[in-house]
Design an enzyme around this catalytic site. Sequence first.
Site, short mmCIF file in Angstrom:
data_model
loop_
_atom_site.label_atom_id
_atom_site.label_comp_id
_atom_site.label_asym_id
_atom_site.label_seq_id
_atom_site.Cartn_x
_atom_site.Cartn_y
_atom_site.Cartn_z
N ASP A 114 0.85 -1.19 0.00
CA ASP A 114 0.00 0.00 0.00
C ASP A 114 0.88 1.23 0.00
O ASP A 114 1.99 1.22 0.57
CB ASP A 114 -0.92 0.01 1.23
CG ASP A 114 -2.07 -0.96 1.11
OD1 ASP A 114 -2.43 -1.33 -0.03
OD2 ASP A 114 -2.63 -1.35 2.15
N ASP A 130 -6.61 -1.11 -5.15
CA ASP A 130 -7.74 -0.76 -4.28
C ASP A 130 -8.61 0.30 -4.94
O ASP A 130 -9.84 0.27 -4.83
CB ASP A 130 -7.25 -0.23 -2.93
CG ASP A 130 -6.49 -1.26 -2.12
OD1 ASP A 130 -6.72 -2.46 -2.31
OD2 ASP A 130 -5.66 -0.84 -1.28
#
EC number: 3.4.23.36
Length: 154
Positions: A114, A130
């Site tokens: 991330d 995402d």
Amino acid sequence: MRKIIIPIITILLIALDQLSKLWIVKHIELNQIKEFIPNIVSLTYLRNYGAAFSILQNQQWLFTLITIFVVGVAIIYLMKHINGSYWLLISLTLIISGGLGNFIDRLRLGYVVDMVHLDFINFAIFNVADSYLTIGIICLMIALWKEESNGNHN
């Protein structure tokens, strides 16, 4: 034509996701934050062993099963509705791309990389895949709403 374009777009989206993650890992140290657009977006490098918002940490088997199921259903639905609306095709392409982008990380690394931190709001750190999933789900809701309002109940 759609049968050719959609897989190409899917591959390109997955490649963009994977390249963004490789760039982050190469240029930003783990847990380091670098300002990208001041007071709006920072880049960081986090290892997410869970799902969105880091829930269900270290449950890789569960994510593997869920991903295989969701991506499989999306692919089957896409193939059955290849001549469907652009909203439907866009949504399913994004959902498949996002699911596979994070799935590749889990298989390759055991976690998901991330990197996007929104500075102006207290929100979870996320990645390109995402974003695909989120936008894909929104587009799917629009597609289903449009089909419902047009009286099409496929």
